[in-house]
Design a protein around this motif. Structure first.
Motif, PDB file in Angstrom:
ATOM      1  N   CYS A 122     -10.198 -97.705-108.972  1.00 56.36           N
ATOM      2  CA  CYS A 122     -10.400 -96.321-108.529  1.00 56.36           C
ATOM      3  C   CYS A 122     -10.955 -96.228-107.105  1.00 56.36           C
ATOM      4  O   CYS A 122     -11.464 -95.176-106.711  1.00 56.36           O
ATOM      5  CB  CYS A 122     -11.314 -95.578-109.502  1.00 56.36           C
TER       6      CYS A 122
ATOM      7  N   GLY B  38      -7.085 -81.470-112.351  1.00 50.31           N
ATOM      8  CA  GLY B  38      -5.666 -81.791-112.401  1.00 50.31           C
ATOM      9  C   GLY B  38      -5.228 -82.951-111.543  1.00 50.31           C
ATOM     10  O   GLY B  38      -4.023 -83.217-111.435  1.00 50.31           O
ATOM     11  N   LEU B  39      -6.167 -83.640-110.923  1.00 51.39           N
ATOM     12  CA  LEU B  39      -5.805 -84.810-110.129  1.00 51.39           C
ATOM     13  C   LEU B  39      -5.653 -86.028-111.039  1.00 51.39           C
ATOM     14  O   LEU B  39      -6.242 -86.074-112.130  1.00 51.39           O
ATOM     15  CB  LEU B  39      -6.860 -85.073-109.056  1.00 51.39           C
ATOM     16  N   GLN B  40      -4.900 -87.001-110.594  1.00 50.62           N
ATOM     17  CA  GLN B  40      -4.638 -88.182-111.414  1.00 50.62           C
ATOM     18  C   GLN B  40      -4.885 -89.462-110.624  1.00 50.62           C
ATOM     19  O   GLN B  40      -3.958 -90.242-110.353  1.00 50.62           O
ATOM     20  CB  GLN B  40      -3.196 -88.150-111.938  1.00 50.62           C
TER      21      GLN B  40
ATOM     22  N   GLU C 266     -10.259 -85.347-112.560  1.00 47.94           N
ATOM     23  CA  GLU C 266      -9.361 -85.109-113.693  1.00 47.94           C
ATOM     24  C   GLU C 266      -9.455 -83.670-114.190  1.00 47.94           C
ATOM     25  O   GLU C 266      -8.450 -83.068-114.579  1.00 47.94           O
ATOM     26  CB  GLU C 266      -9.688 -86.088-114.821  1.00 47.94           C
TER      27      GLU C 266
ATOM     28  N   ASP D 223      -5.938 -93.285-109.825  1.00 49.23           N
ATOM     29  CA  ASP D 223      -5.867 -94.531-110.588  1.00 49.23           C
ATOM     30  C   ASP D 223      -7.259 -94.925-111.054  1.00 49.23           C
ATOM     31  O   ASP D 223      -8.243 -94.787-110.321  1.00 49.23           O
ATOM     32  CB  ASP D 223      -5.294 -95.658-109.724  1.00 49.23           C
TER      33      ASP D 223
END
Length: 321
Positions: A278, A263-265, A260, A267
């Protein structure tokens, strides 16, 4: 990722019906507000329910997988919980919207000739559709359903037609259960499925260790070893292969945190290693598994990991993210 054959879907459903399944469990049927079919699911699946205050809870689907018009969940009021179940019991009414994600399945019913199911309290919810699936397969099965008292045990009426294949054990009638005696000595072709409070699951696991070549599947509502989640562990490097990002994961940080930060998203839901949301594939390296989802065999295989709690046993870890 989802083990139901595609990405888990975020959607806002509507409460079709609410009923009292026991003195402490409320049952809710959820439908699409426009009457559309819901995503398919198989016995053992759950959905993530998103509550006010950015709270998320996982509830097993306990209805009929053939009925695409609705999902059914059973929610235990937990007085000592974190407030999610209390909000559902006190505030959720017929016609209300409810954001959910899913379904996901880490408790799939595998093929086998015989089954032994053990359910503790609201742990009966994922077992109910499994019994119906066994009936359709014409497989042998029996269920041991344990609870403090009959008035707290949900869906007893639905189990009554199964007769003596269902054994009800109430603590207030028969005392504390002897799990070893209730399990007996099933043969190696009998698959054992257990769901319920941690005390029951630990006892089932202990009993299963003494049985020859038994196959045990469990689903937990809480972390198996909360103390393990607090162990920080040394720093390591993680490479997110799809994204081309390499970063350090320091003590006290999770791989999810670092993802995070860059910038990654990915689950995620519970951040406790219990829901399986996840889960990512391991490309290279060895995970320090701290989840309560993967079986010991799956952890040893080292193909996937839960990035919200698990760390690395190697200086560098490469994952498919």
């Amino acid at each position: 990722m989802s083990t139901n054959g595609g990405p888990a879907k975020a959607m806002t459903l509507r409460v079709r019906t609410r009923s009292e399944a026991s003195a402490s469990v409320a049952a809710f049927e959820l439908e699409h507000p426009e009457g559309a079919d819901l995503p398919p699911w198989e016995p053992g699946a759950h959905i993530d329910v998103h509550l006010p205050g950015e709270r998320t809870r996982q509830y097993s689907l306990c209805g009929d997988p053939a009925d695409r018009s609705s999902y059914r969940i059973g929610v235990l009021r937990e007085p000592a919980g974190r407030g999610g179940s209390a909000w559902i019991h006190d505030s959720l009414r017929e016609g209300d919207p409810l954001p959910v994600t899913g379904p996901r399945n880490h408790f799939r019913l595998t093929e086998g000739p015989r089954y032994l199911f053990l359910a503790g309290g609201v742990g009966v919810t994922p077992i109910l559709p499994m019994l119906r699936e066994c009936e359709s397969r014409q497989a042998e099965w029996r269920l041991v359903y344990l609870g403090r008292s009959r008035d707290t045990m949900a869906f007893l009426d639905e189990l009554r037609p199964f007769g003596d294949r269902v054994r009800i054990h109430c603590d207030d009638e028969s005392g504390i259960a002897d799990i070893g005696g209730l399990v007996g000595t099933p043969d190696r072709e009998t698959l054992i499925y257990a769901c319920g409070p941690e005390g029951l699951l630990r006892e089932v696991e202990r009993v299963a260790e003494s049985l020859p070549a038994v196959t045990l599947h469990v689903e937990r509502f809480a972390p198996k070893d909360p103390g393990l989640l607090g162990e920080q562990g040394p720093s390591f490097t993680v490479t997110f292969e799809q994204s081309g990002i390499t970063a350090d994961v320091k003590p006290g940080e999770s791989i999810l945190d670092v993802a995070e930060q860059h910038g990654l998203q990915p689950d995620y839901s519970c951040r406790e290693g219990t829901c399986g949301t996840c889960e990512v594939a391991i490309v290279r390296g060895r995970a320090d598994h701290r989840d309560s989802v993967l079986s010991p065999e799956e952890q040893d295989a080292g193909e996937t990991m839960m990035i919200c709690v698990s760390r690395s046993l190697t200086p560098e870890l490469v994952i498919d993210l």
